[in-house]
Design an enzyme around this catalytic site. Structure first.
Site, PDB file in Angstrom:
ATOM      1  CE  LYS A 132      -3.779   4.660   0.332  1.00  0.00           C
ATOM      2  NZ  LYS A 132      -2.372   4.541   0.739  1.00  0.00           N
ATOM      3  CG  ASP A 150      -1.838   1.207   1.244  1.00  0.00           C
ATOM      4  OD1 ASP A 150      -2.927   1.097   0.665  1.00  0.00           O
ATOM      5  OD2 ASP A 150      -1.464   2.266   1.810  1.00  0.00           O
ATOM      6  CE1 TYR A 200       0.587   7.824   2.301  1.00  0.00           C
ATOM      7  CE2 TYR A 200       1.054   5.530   1.804  1.00  0.00           C
ATOM      8  CZ  TYR A 200       0.224   6.494   2.331  1.00  0.00           C
ATOM      9  OH  TYR A 200      -0.976   6.119   2.885  1.00  0.00           O
ATOM     10  CG  HIS A 257      -4.638   9.726   0.037  1.00  0.00           C
ATOM     11  ND1 HIS A 257      -3.296   9.661  -0.238  1.00  0.00           N
ATOM     12  CD2 HIS A 257      -4.759   9.321   1.330  1.00  0.00           C
ATOM     13  CE1 HIS A 257      -2.640   9.232   0.842  1.00  0.00           C
ATOM     14  NE2 HIS A 257      -3.512   9.028   1.803  1.00  0.00           N
TER      15      HIS A 257
END
Ligand code: NAD
Length: 272
Positions: A76, A46, A51, A109
């Protein structure tokens, strides 16, 4: 019996592993963490554009020795890309970073106010073009899912939301189950906040397990896809050892009683 490779079926028939590795803030340890996870049997990773480590995830998957088709990759779309109407570009950039031809699961997200329908329309198009195997949402509460359903042609396959013993989310989970949306827990360990909880320590002792394992067992036993994060191989291995014991219904009830609706990200205030 379930195993680390067990899957849940999404509403479009595709299979998603019930257990995976989260990589938020894994930073420079992303590659070794993902490789350790895959080597030890994980099949779900994930990540998210936000990120900043899609490239590392892609590199690690490619060099894992396991074929791309056997790994389920989630990423996402970030909030700014939704605000700027750059949904397509955001997805293309994620694909490029990952170095992949498709994504298994693409999630919205956060529910950015006024952007839910616009973003979903574009996600539906990309799904229909075969670029994404399943589309879903993250941080959507019941009212966001209701709003989405008014105009959506395709129902979300997954809702990934914050969920741990201090935030059990019974109502949202039941809603998801009724709508055939698979619930997925983020921060399933509450980032360690519940590790000293006496009720959990007692249950852990009874099973010869750690509190982390008890909490993650609760998820898989309840049909919640769970994605604990760690960059330490020892913990990555330990976290996944939850398929060899079972919580009793009393233990499940005791865990659920710990709920105090303690939320760290409020989906009704998405101003970031
Ligand atoms: P988490 O609850 O998984 O906790 C991670 C932390 O717990 C680690 O940093 C480590 O310090 C500790 N830990 C892990 N295993 C341990 C063990 N066995 N023993 C002791 N300590 C241990 O927190 P998280 O990273 O916030 O959530 C997991 C994943 O969920 C993220 O990596 C990310 O992929 C996803 N996520 C999604 C959203 C979203 O908005 N959709 C938000 C946050 C996180």
């Amino acid at each position: 019996m379930q195993t680390l490779q067990s899957t849940v079926q999404l509403n479009n028939g595709i299979e998603m592993p019930i257990f995976g590795l989260g990589v938020y803030k894994s930073e420079r340890d992303t590659v070794p963490a993902v490789q350790a996870a895959i080597k030890n049997g994980y099949r779900l990773i994930d990540t998210a554009a936000f990120y900043g480590n899609e490239k590392e995830v892609g590199d690690a998957v490619r060099n894992s020795g396991v074929s791309r088709e056997e790994i389920f990759v989630t990423t996402k779309i970030w909030n700014d890309s939704q605000r700027q109407g750059r949904q397509r570009e955001a997805f293309e950039s994620s694909l490029k970073e990952l170095g992949m031809e498709y994504v298994d699961l693409y999630l919205v997200h956060w529910p950015v106010p006024e952007k839910i329908h616009e973003t979903w329309k574009e996600m539906e198009k990309m799904y229909e073009e075969g670029l994404i195997r399943a589309i879903g949402v993250s941080n959507f509460l019941e009212h966001h899912l209701e709003e989405l359903s008014v105009k959506a042609n395709i129902a979300p396959a997954v809702d990934q939301f914050e969920c741990n013993p201090y935030l059990i989310r019974k109502g949202l989970r039941e809603y998801c189950n009724r709508q055939n949306i698979v619930p997925e827990a983020w921060s399933p360990l509450g980032r360690g906040a519940c590790f000293e909880e006496p009720v959990l320590l007692e249950i852990a002792k009874n099973h010869g397990k750690s509190v982390a394992q008890v909490v993650l067992r609760y998820d898989v036993q309840s049909g919640i896809v769970t994605i604990p994060k760690s960059v330490k191989e020892e913990r990555i291995v330990q976290n996944a050892q939850v398929f060899d014991f079972e919580l009793s219904s009393e233990e499940i009830r005791a865990i659920e009683k710990l709920n105090r609706d303690e939320m760290h990200g409020d989906p009704d205030y998405v101003d970031f």
